[in-house]
Enzyme design. Structure first.
Site, PDB file in Angstrom:
ATOM      1  N   CYS A   2       9.866  70.931  33.870  1.00 60.26           N
ATOM      2  CA  CYS A   2       8.720  70.093  34.222  1.00 60.26           C
ATOM      3  C   CYS A   2       7.617  70.278  33.186  1.00 60.26           C
ATOM      4  O   CYS A   2       7.377  71.374  32.700  1.00 60.26           O
ATOM      5  CB  CYS A   2       8.141  70.398  35.598  1.00 60.26           C
ATOM      6  N   ARG A  27      11.256  69.069  28.570  1.00 54.49           N
ATOM      7  CA  ARG A  27      11.153  70.016  29.686  1.00 54.49           C
ATOM      8  C   ARG A  27      11.788  69.480  30.970  1.00 54.49           C
ATOM      9  O   ARG A  27      11.860  70.181  31.976  1.00 54.49           O
ATOM     10  CB  ARG A  27       9.682  70.358  29.955  1.00 54.49           C
ATOM     11  N   TRP A  75      11.813  68.080  36.131  1.00 59.73           N
ATOM     12  CA  TRP A  75      13.178  68.606  36.224  1.00 59.73           C
ATOM     13  C   TRP A  75      13.303  69.062  37.669  1.00 59.73           C
ATOM     14  O   TRP A  75      12.640  70.018  38.090  1.00 59.73           O
ATOM     15  CB  TRP A  75      13.378  69.768  35.254  1.00 59.73           C
ATOM     16  N   ASN A 101       3.958  72.352  37.733  1.00 60.52           N
ATOM     17  CA  ASN A 101       5.165  72.906  37.096  1.00 60.52           C
ATOM     18  C   ASN A 101       5.344  74.311  37.658  1.00 60.52           C
ATOM     19  O   ASN A 101       4.446  75.146  37.531  1.00 60.52           O
ATOM     20  CB  ASN A 101       4.958  72.957  35.573  1.00 60.52           C
ATOM     21  N   GLY A 102       6.480  74.565  38.295  1.00 57.65           N
ATOM     22  CA  GLY A 102       6.716  75.889  38.881  1.00 57.65           C
ATOM     23  C   GLY A 102       7.390  75.747  40.226  1.00 57.65           C
ATOM     24  O   GLY A 102       7.996  74.716  40.524  1.00 57.65           O
ATOM     25  N   GLU A 488      28.854  80.555  21.520  1.00 55.34           N
ATOM     26  CA  GLU A 488      27.774  79.618  21.218  1.00 55.34           C
ATOM     27  C   GLU A 488      28.335  78.239  20.849  1.00 55.34           C
ATOM     28  O   GLU A 488      27.808  77.215  21.276  1.00 55.34           O
ATOM     29  CB  GLU A 488      26.900  80.199  20.095  1.00 55.34           C
ATOM     30  N   LYS A 492      27.481  74.802  22.917  1.00 61.05           N
ATOM     31  CA  LYS A 492      26.932  73.583  22.293  1.00 61.05           C
ATOM     32  C   LYS A 492      27.745  72.362  22.697  1.00 61.05           C
ATOM     33  O   LYS A 492      27.200  71.330  23.052  1.00 61.05           O
ATOM     34  CB  LYS A 492      26.913  73.690  20.764  1.00 61.05           C
ATOM     35  N   GLU A 495      27.234  71.471  26.492  1.00 56.91           N
ATOM     36  CA  GLU A 495      25.900  70.971  26.813  1.00 56.91           C
ATOM     37  C   GLU A 495      25.708  69.509  26.485  1.00 56.91           C
ATOM     38  O   GLU A 495      25.095  68.773  27.235  1.00 56.91           O
ATOM     39  CB  GLU A 495      24.855  71.718  25.967  1.00 56.91           C
ATOM     40  N   HIS A 511      45.816  87.204  27.358  1.00 57.36           N
ATOM     41  CA  HIS A 511      45.756  87.756  28.711  1.00 57.36           C
ATOM     42  C   HIS A 511      45.342  86.698  29.735  1.00 57.36           C
ATOM     43  O   HIS A 511      44.754  87.034  30.749  1.00 57.36           O
ATOM     44  CB  HIS A 511      44.811  88.961  28.729  1.00 57.36           C
ATOM     45  N   LYS A 610      14.704  72.178  28.560  1.00 54.84           N
ATOM     46  CA  LYS A 610      14.662  73.172  27.500  1.00 54.84           C
ATOM     47  C   LYS A 610      14.003  74.473  27.923  1.00 54.84           C
ATOM     48  O   LYS A 610      14.378  75.544  27.469  1.00 54.84           O
ATOM     49  CB  LYS A 610      13.934  72.597  26.295  1.00 54.84           C
TER      50      LYS A 610
HETATM   51  C1  F6R Z   1      21.201  76.245  25.040  1.00 56.58           C
HETATM   52  C2  F6R Z   1      19.829  76.617  25.357  1.00 56.58           C
HETATM   53  C3  F6R Z   1      19.588  77.489  26.530  1.00 56.58           C
HETATM   54  C4  F6R Z   1      18.495  78.503  26.229  1.00 56.58           C
HETATM   55  C5  F6R Z   1      18.147  79.327  27.473  1.00 56.58           C
HETATM   56  C6  F6R Z   1      17.082  80.374  27.171  1.00 56.58           C
HETATM   57  O1  F6R Z   1      21.296  75.429  23.914  1.00 56.58           O
HETATM   58  O2  F6R Z   1      18.914  76.210  24.688  1.00 56.58           O
HETATM   59  O3  F6R Z   1      20.748  78.133  26.929  1.00 56.58           O
HETATM   60  O4  F6R Z   1      18.930  79.341  25.203  1.00 56.58           O
HETATM   61  O5  F6R Z   1      17.700  78.485  28.480  1.00 56.58           O
HETATM   62  O6  F6R Z   1      15.912  79.767  26.716  1.00 56.58           O
HETATM   63  P1  F6R Z   1      14.822  80.564  25.882  1.00 56.58           P
HETATM   64  O7  F6R Z   1      15.451  80.996  24.594  1.00 56.58           O
HETATM   65  O8  F6R Z   1      13.714  79.576  25.675  1.00 56.58           O
HETATM   66  O9  F6R Z   1      14.395  81.734  26.699  1.00 56.58           O
END
Ligand code: F6R
Length: 615
Positions: A2, A27, A75, A101-102, A488, A492, A495, A511, A610
């Site tokens: 948010c 956000r 969000w 937001n929260g 990772e 990617k 996501e 395994h 994000k």
């Molecule tokens: C994936 C991604 C998330 C963040 C996670 C932690 O591409 O961006 O998995 O890595 O939400 O966020 P931060 O680094 O902002 O604490």
């Protein structure tokens, strides 16, 4: 998670709020809304499910006048994404509008009490409870809006950044925060508020980061005042200079922010490394380590505490710290660590890594670690965010705003800083020899050019991606330093393309996951010419002999793999500990082009946000 934005000044608020929401859309983008107070005091609210563009269409049919307003991009946490649950929420009297937001944790208790006092609720949100509570207090105590907001917040448990306006008062904006971020931009005769500084850039470079438990009252033609929510005592007003530019928030000719951020990595790593390695590459200098030598000398254990992509960076960090510092290292999900009753003392160092610097679980883990006497070190991107302010010391990754929801340049920035950290602490403790420092530091210093070289695989990866848009599942395999790279790479792809992908340590495949392999399940195998290369070759063969297609990421000049794997992508040769930095580049591009090929919105993938500021 948010985003909120607000404006009080002499210009039309609507356009400023809409532009601000667009910058905060990373956000959350489940719904958006705006509340405007016109100069004669009428309150107009517009909301729409989905992105800000939908709100613009809805609002176009109504009144968008007024030089005071608040807005929100959501969000969803409480209640499905729809117009009714969209913010701003308006109190039953129709007089007060609020964005939040929260999470209000005790909302159901408050809701029950307000229902007894005759309040009814239209939405399923926790936020509506807060606006009704403010309304109730204001009407029963005949107090001002700011007094009612403060009194209500004293009754609320949870996290919030809120902005509140009132019908009939075009001159007052009230904002407050606890555990959710809020920045105030101080302009000439105008004030901006937002969840982060991005909506403020271009209007003013003077900002105030509101602290936890503070409430600010912004009144037209009057100086801003900030008081403590708990005591009502005035707080010091600390105006800081913002160092972000408008160009950093634009796509700069790329189709998406994510592609821009992938291609920015040579320059972001240059910024990240600047001034941290001596000219002769014999020493790494991190002020956060230098200023706290004693803590690092007496440390008996390091725990890395994080979430998501930052967790993958931390797994690489674990290996680096163990190799260079000879200290036991643990890696914990912050969300588990905080409820796991961790045993810590003053000989523990906890490192928290966060792009946004606002992740709720990571923040809570920091507080817990500090209470138990550990020294907490932050590795963050967003300057001035809550995590760098809560930690004892730290290092910024300095990669600039990351707007694409899937993290790319922040990941390589985090791995770079963790490498610097491991070298700096290893030197300090005498655990690493001078030749190793020089070798790794020299290669790290050249990393911007090496990444530039690596990015030349772009056309090849783009072509390759077309073959795999059909896939429903993917396996990513790596060993040693590149097991986290595999995790990772898989994250990617998941996501942004919504293809199921799993990262695995290559040797573990036998395994269990090997049962999944058939001609419809491709594997991406990270196989640089390192100490485990010979072992990983046999993993490639095991996949091939079961009919699975293999994309191998190999070091330049490795022609042998061409005979085994279906496709090879070459990366420059670097010291083993730096291979995750180069190997992650083709993986970012592969995920990107597969997602684009499937027509997905790579910058704003479904269900994600994000900055995860809720548990
Ligand atoms: C994936 C991604 C998330 C963040 C996670 C932690 O591409 O961006 O998995 O890595 O939400 O966020 P931060 O680094 O902002 O604490």
């Amino acid at each position: 998670m948010c985003g909120i934005v607000g404006y009080l000044g002499s210009n039309g608020a609507y356009e400023i709020l809409i532009q601000g929401l667009k910058r905060l859309e990373y956000r959350g983008y489940d719904s958006a809304g705006v509340a405007l107070v016109t100069c004669d005091g009428s309150l107009n609210v517009h909301k729409a499910r989905g992105k800000v563009a939908n709100l613009e269409q809805t609002a176009a049919a109504g009144c968008t006048e007024g030089s005071l307003g608040i807005a929100h991009t959501r969000w969803a946490t409480h209640g499905e994404p729809n117009d009714i649950n969209a913010h701003p929420h308006v109190s039953q009297s129709g007089e007060i509008a609020l964005v939040h937001n929260g999470t209000i944790e005790n909302y159901s208790v408050l809701k029950e009490a307000l229902t007894e006092h005759g309040y009814s609720f239209k939405s399923e949100t926790d936020t509506e409870v807060l606006v009704q509570l403010i309304d109730y207090i204001k009407h029963t105590s005949s107090c001002t809006l700011v007094e009612a907001v403060r009194e209500a917040l004293l009754q609320v448990e949870g996290a919030y950044a809120v902005a509140v306006v009132e019908k009939g008062d075009p001159d007052t904006l009230v904002v407050a925060r606890k555990s959710s971020p809020l920045v105030i931009g101080v302009g000439e005769g105008e004030t901006f508020i937002a969840s982060d500084a991005t909506p403020i850039i271009g209007y003013t470079d003077k900002v105030i980061y509101l602290k936890d438990n503070e409430i600010a009252v912004i009144r037209r033609n009057e100086p801003l005042s900030i008081v403590s929510i708990d005591s009502n005592a005035p707080s010091e007003i600390d105006i800081q200079k913002l160092k972000l530019s408008l160009a950093q928030l634009e796509k700069g000719g790329y189709d998406t922010f994510m592609l821009k951020e992938i291609f920015e990595q040579p320059s972001t790593l240059r910024d990240c490394l600047r001034g941290r390695i001596t000219d002769d590459c014999s020493r790494v200098v991190l002020s956060g380590v230098e200023l706290n030598k004693e803590r690092f000398l007496k440390a008996e254990r390091i725990t890395l505490c994080i979430r998501g992509t930052s967790w993958h960076a931390a797994l690489i960090g674990k290996r680096l710290i163990q190799d260079f510092c000879q200290i036991p290292v643990e890696v914990e999900y912050a969300s588990e660590f905080r409820y796991g009753n961790p045993v810590l003392n003053e000989k523990d160092i906890v490192i928290s890594i966060s792009q946004s610097g606002e992740t709720a679980d990571t923040l809570a883990a920091i507080q817990l670690a500090k209470e138990k006497g550990a020294f907490v070190y932050g590795v963050c991107n967003v300057v001035g965010a809550s995590i760098p302010r809560a930690t004892d010391s730290g290092t910024y990754i300095h990669v600039g705003p990351e707007i694409g929801v899937a993290s790319t340049k922040a990941f390589t920035g985090q791995v770079t800083v963790l490498t610097l950290f491991a070298l700096a602490v290893g030197q300090l403790r005498g655990a690493i020899d001078a030749d190793t420092v020089r070798e790794v530091a020299t290669a790290l210093k050249a990393m911007p050019e090496i990444i530039e070289e690596t990015l030349k695989c772009d056309p090849e990866v783009q072509t390759l991606s077309r073959i795999f848009t059909y896939a429903h599942n993917f396996l990513y395999l790596g060993r040693g330093y590149n097991y986290p790279t595999a995790l990772e790479g898989a994250l990617k792809l998941k996501e942004i393309s919504y293809i199921h992908a799993e990262g695995y340590p290559a040797a573990e495949m036998k395994h269990g996951p090997i049962a999944l392999i058939d001609h419809e399940m491709p594997s991406v195998i990270i196989a640089p010419s390192d100490s485990l290369y010979d072992k990983i070759i046999s993993n490639v063969q095991q996949v091939k002999s079961r009919g699975g297609a293999v994309v191998a990421i190999v070091s330049k000049g490795n022609t042998a793999m061409n005979d085994i794997a279906d496709f090879c992508i070459e990366i420059p040769s670097v010291p083993e500990c730096l291979t995750p930095l180069v190997a992650s580049i083709p993986l970012q591009l592969l995920a990107y082009y597969i997602a684009v090929g499937k027509g997905k919105d790579v910058d704003q993938p479904r269900n994600l946000a994000k900055s995860v500021t809720v548990e």
